[in-house]
Design a protein around this motif. Structure first.
Motif, PDB file in Angstrom:
ATOM      1  N   LEU A 165       0.823  -1.210   0.000  1.00 55.41           N
ATOM      2  CA  LEU A 165       0.000   0.000   0.000  1.00 55.41           C
ATOM      3  C   LEU A 165       0.860   1.265   0.000  1.00 55.41           C
ATOM      4  CD1 LEU A 165      -2.927  -1.014   2.356  1.00 55.41           C
ATOM      5  CD2 LEU A 165      -3.011  -0.596  -0.091  1.00 55.41           C
ATOM      6  N   HIS A 166       2.061   1.129   0.540  1.00 58.29           N
ATOM      7  CA  HIS A 166       2.930   2.306   0.584  1.00 58.29           C
ATOM      8  C   HIS A 166       3.489   2.693  -0.769  1.00 58.29           C
ATOM      9  CE1 HIS A 166       2.783   2.605   4.903  1.00 58.29           C
ATOM     10  NE2 HIS A 166       3.432   3.741   4.777  1.00 58.29           N
ATOM     11  N   LEU A 167       3.282   1.833  -1.762  1.00 62.89           N
ATOM     12  CA  LEU A 167       3.669   2.243  -3.110  1.00 62.89           C
ATOM     13  C   LEU A 167       2.780   3.398  -3.569  1.00 62.89           C
ATOM     14  CD1 LEU A 167       4.177  -1.226  -4.814  1.00 62.89           C
ATOM     15  CD2 LEU A 167       5.937   0.426  -4.223  1.00 62.89           C
ATOM     16  N   HIS A 168       1.614   3.496  -2.962  1.00 56.88           N
ATOM     17  CA  HIS A 168       0.683   4.570  -3.317  1.00 56.88           C
ATOM     18  C   HIS A 168       0.698   5.658  -2.263  1.00 56.88           C
ATOM     19  CE1 HIS A 168      -0.923   2.254  -6.510  1.00 56.88           C
ATOM     20  NE2 HIS A 168      -1.480   1.340  -5.752  1.00 56.88           N
ATOM     21  N   TYR A 175       8.693  18.251 -18.454  1.00 58.16           N
ATOM     22  CA  TYR A 175       9.124  18.860 -17.189  1.00 58.16           C
ATOM     23  C   TYR A 175       9.670  17.831 -16.208  1.00 58.16           C
ATOM     24  CZ  TYR A 175       6.481  22.556 -19.406  1.00 58.16           C
ATOM     25  OH  TYR A 175       6.019  23.449 -20.302  1.00 58.16           O
ATOM     26  N   GLU A 176       8.966  17.671 -15.046  1.00 57.50           N
ATOM     27  CA  GLU A 176       9.550  16.804 -14.022  1.00 57.50           C
ATOM     28  C   GLU A 176       9.520  15.331 -14.430  1.00 57.50           C
ATOM     29  OE1 GLU A 176       6.758  18.379 -13.868  1.00 57.50           O
ATOM     30  OE2 GLU A 176       5.202  17.314 -12.749  1.00 57.50           O
ATOM     31  N   ARG A 177       8.846  15.017 -15.544  1.00 62.91           N
ATOM     32  CA  ARG A 177       8.763  13.617 -15.964  1.00 62.91           C
ATOM     33  C   ARG A 177       9.762  13.255 -17.060  1.00 62.91           C
ATOM     34  NH1 ARG A 177       3.638  11.977 -13.869  1.00 62.91           N
ATOM     35  NH2 ARG A 177       2.662  13.861 -13.103  1.00 62.91           N
ATOM     36  N   ARG A 178      10.548  14.248 -17.443  1.00 61.20           N
ATOM     37  CA  ARG A 178      11.535  13.978 -18.508  1.00 61.20           C
ATOM     38  C   ARG A 178      12.391  12.771 -18.191  1.00 61.20           C
ATOM     39  NH1 ARG A 178      13.397  20.038 -18.561  1.00 61.20           N
ATOM     40  NH2 ARG A 178      12.087  20.833 -20.230  1.00 61.20           N
ATOM     41  N   SER A 216      12.015   0.174  -9.660  1.00 64.40           N
ATOM     42  CA  SER A 216      11.956   0.948  -8.419  1.00 64.40           C
ATOM     43  C   SER A 216      12.119   2.430  -8.707  1.00 64.40           C
ATOM     44  CB  SER A 216      13.047   0.489  -7.454  1.00 64.40           C
ATOM     45  OG  SER A 216      13.075  -0.900  -7.376  1.00 64.40           O
ATOM     46  N   ILE A 217      13.134   2.739  -9.525  1.00 73.94           N
ATOM     47  CA  ILE A 217      13.366   4.144  -9.865  1.00 73.94           C
ATOM     48  C   ILE A 217      12.169   4.719 -10.601  1.00 73.94           C
ATOM     49  CG2 ILE A 217      14.803   5.724 -11.184  1.00 73.94           C
ATOM     50  CD1 ILE A 217      17.090   3.714 -10.810  1.00 73.94           C
ATOM     51  N   HIS A 218      11.638   3.937 -11.524  1.00 71.51           N
ATOM     52  CA  HIS A 218      10.509   4.382 -12.348  1.00 71.51           C
ATOM     53  C   HIS A 218       9.305   4.722 -11.456  1.00 71.51           C
ATOM     54  CE1 HIS A 218       9.048   4.660 -16.451  1.00 71.51           C
ATOM     55  NE2 HIS A 218       7.945   4.003 -16.154  1.00 71.51           N
ATOM     56  N   PHE A 219       8.982   3.824 -10.523  1.00 77.71           N
ATOM     57  CA  PHE A 219       7.830   4.059  -9.625  1.00 77.71           C
ATOM     58  C   PHE A 219       8.089   5.270  -8.735  1.00 77.71           C
ATOM     59  CE2 PHE A 219       6.819  -0.770  -9.620  1.00 77.71           C
ATOM     60  CZ  PHE A 219       6.413  -0.650 -10.928  1.00 77.71           C
ATOM     61  N   ARG A 228       5.943   8.750  -8.197  1.00 76.54           N
ATOM     62  CA  ARG A 228       5.510   9.310  -6.914  1.00 76.54           C
ATOM     63  C   ARG A 228       6.038  10.721  -6.746  1.00 76.54           C
ATOM     64  NH1 ARG A 228       3.885   6.454  -2.361  1.00 76.54           N
ATOM     65  NH2 ARG A 228       3.621   8.529  -1.511  1.00 76.54           N
ATOM     66  N   LYS A 229       7.297  10.952  -7.098  1.00 75.13           N
ATOM     67  CA  LYS A 229       7.919  12.275  -6.961  1.00 75.13           C
ATOM     68  C   LYS A 229       7.182  13.315  -7.796  1.00 75.13           C
ATOM     69  CE  LYS A 229      11.411  13.692  -5.245  1.00 75.13           C
ATOM     70  NZ  LYS A 229      11.561  14.344  -3.927  1.00 75.13           N
TER      71      LYS A 229
END
Lengths: 424, 158
Positions: A15-18, A111-114, A199-202, A206-207
């Motif tokens: 659940l903490h992934l969300h 932007y932040e998703r580049r 992991s980085i992708h997820f 979240r970021k």
């Protein structure tokens, strides 16, 4: 002592992934079609079924094929296990590809998703590479020749091609060294890299505060549990059931044992490389394997770093006009690609017509121009007649590339028969 | 978000340099690991293709297990032609009816001296050096020779 905080560790970790609350817009199914989540689920299925398959598989020229036969015939649910792994792997390629398309057209890479776009492209590459290394393992005719063709494609890369191909194969032919090498990539290194990248992708998602939504006035936040979690569970269950049913009905292909002396007619690369193989039938390999892929990759990487004045983050196709332009572009690209394929197949014989010109120019550059000039003219037409802005043009170019690849894949896989002739 | 400008002081520079060197080191070690198995295959050894007197002119003989075709021209010159298609490495077959080598994978075709008759292949089939000892045709199957096109000097005569 806080026991409640420590109970159900696994559930709570998941659940903490969300985040605790999510935007109501973000969890509508047609925002993402659940593609990223499905891809992650498929990775888990592949990981588990792959681990089980390792117990049955023997990575050697002598043992590989027989171990697969034995798995299928002697082991209970062995065939089902192999089918599940095979079809999940194929589905993962499709789903990842659709995911790339989705984030691109819904303007979710800026932007932040580049950075996450770049990680995504890298993961797409790893997914294909994983599938390809797994393709060799059954050591049947299909596997052997597909990998022979594919690794030989590498040798057309200028200067380093031959040594790179030898490095991948561990020799100048596909042998047991290759098999062992692919086995270790497939079951060791690549899944490990994949876990890191995922992991980085997820985390980057979240970021960036979750999936992209359009900037809108009313913004309602809902509890993640149950609003999002239930949806995810339903989609996951549907995917699992569908995959199981499919695997029960349709067996993963297995041809005769690999025989280096006889190439089957026709020999085809795995379907996701058929676009390349089709391209190679028409154009000089230096262009098909090197120039065009490099240009396309550079373009894909560069897309989110261009400065767009008219960008609507989160809006499908950026605007209504963008949607219209994309639809016209798809139609145009389908027709153009088919026309160029047919022209090159039946009417052109550049090598014969220009025997004194180097083949790199006659079947390379000239053929590229044959496609490039009408495509460029079309972009110019969009600009002058449809008032396409920068983002529209970039989308149109992306659309042309993707459409062309899909058309070539379909033509190569479905319409080429014996001797790789059309409609044979 | 603004693009952050590339700021480099001594510390960040050193850090990046160390990362770069470490990555190169790992890459180098890994590449060498992969290369390890490649070396030991270019062995010695000649393949005996039989007595010269039994090899007729204007005919092509398959030596499948040794990966070559022995092609003898009308004037008696011989070529040992590799079965590996120069396009993408499939195994070519000799088509007796059409008198040419054909690749089943992408329909490249080659003449009896290995020259490209129809694309997508771009260069002639590799050949192996032939030497003749005591009327025996010996083919050096470990050292293929790359060539762009057929030249008369590639033929071996008795």
């Amino acid at each position: 002592m806080n026991t409640s905080g420590h109970s159900k560790a696994i559930t709570k970790l998941l659940l903490h992934l969300h985040p605790k609350k999510v935007n109501s817009q973000a969890i509508k199914f047609n925002r993402t079609f659940g593609l990223g989540g499905i891809a992650a689920l498929l990775f888990v299925i592949l990981f588990i079924s792959g681990m089980l398959l390792r117990f049955a598989y023997v990575p050697s020229v002598k043992g590989a094929y027989d171990s697969i036969i034995e798995l299928q015939n002697e082991v209970i649910f062995g065939q089902l296990l192999r089918n599940l792994h095979y079809w999940s792997g194929m589905l993962l390629v499709v789903v990842s590809f659709l995911h790339v398309i989705r984030v691109f057209y819904s303007q979710s890479i800026y932007y932040e998703r580049r950075k996450n776009w770049l990680y995504g492209l890298l993961m797409m590459f790893i997914v294909v590479f994983s599938n390809f290394t797994g393709y060799l393992l059954p050591w049947d005719q299909l596997a052997f020749w597909a990998v022979t063709i594919m690794t030989n494609m590498l040798s057309y890369i200028p200067f380093v091609g031959d040594s790179l191909a030898d490095l991948v194969r561990g020799g100048n032919e596909v042998t047991e060294t290759t098999l062992l090498r692919f086995y270790h990539f497939h079951t060791g290194l690549l899944p490990l890299i994949m876990v890191f990248l995922m992991s980085i992708h997820f985390w980057l998602v979240r970021k960036s505060k979750g999936v992209t939504v359009q900037n809108c006035e009313e913004k309602t936040m809902l509890d993640t549990h149950p609003n999002l979690v239930y949806k995810e569970v339903v989609v996951a269950l549907i995917v699992i059931v569908a995959l199981l049913l499919f695997s029960m009905v349709i067996d993963a292909p297995l041809q005769e044992k690999a025989n280096p002396l006889i190439s089957p007619n026709p020999s085809k690369a795995p379907w996701y490389f058929m676009g390349f193989q089709e391209l190679l039938l028409h154009i000089h390999p230096g262009f098909g394997i090197f120039v065009i892929p490099v240009l396309v990759t550079v373009f894909f990487i560069y897309i989110p770093f261009i400065n767009y004045p008219e960008l609507n983050v989160g809006k499908w196709f950026n605007s209504e006009q963008g949607k219209k332009i994309t639809i016209i572009t798809v139609i145009y690209a389908v027709i153009l690609t088919i026309v160029v394929i047919l022209t090159s197949e039946y009417f052109l014989d550049l090598r014969e017509w220009m025997p004194n010109v180097p083949v790199l120019i006659s079947t390379g550059l000239l053929l590229l121009l044959l496609y490039f000039v009408p495509a460029a003219a079309f972009l110019y037409y969009l600009k002058s007649n449809h008032k396409a802005v920068k983002i529209d043009l970039v989308m149109a170019l992306f659309t042309i590339i993707i459409t062309a690849y899909i058309v070539m894949t379909i033509v190569g896989s479905l319409f080429r028969g014996e001797g790789m002739h059309l409609f044979a | 978000m603004k693009m952050t400008k590339l700021k480099s002081n001594r510390r960040t520079f050193l850090k990046r340099a160390i990362y770069a060197v470490l990555s190169l080191e790992v890459l180098y070690v890994f590449t060498n690991l992969l290369k390890k198995n490649n070396k030991d295959e270019s062995g010695e050894g000649m393949f005996d293709a039989g007595n010269i007197n039994f090899i007729e002119k204007d005919k092509v003989y398959p030596f499948g297990s040794a990966h070559f075709y022995l092609s003898r021209m009308e004037d008696g010159g011989m070529l040992a032609i590799s079965t590996k298609c120069t396009h993408l490495g499939c195994t070519i077959q000799f088509n007796n009816n059409k008198d040419r080598f054909v690749c089943p994978c992408h329909a490249s075709a080659f003449s009896k001296n290995g020259e490209v008759l129809s694309p997508p292949a771009t260069r002639a089939l590799d050949i192996y050096p032939i030497s003749i000892k005591d009327n025996k045709v010996m083919v050096d199957v470990h050292n293929p020779i790359r060539r762009n096109k057929y030249e008369a000097s590639q033929l071996t005569y008795i």
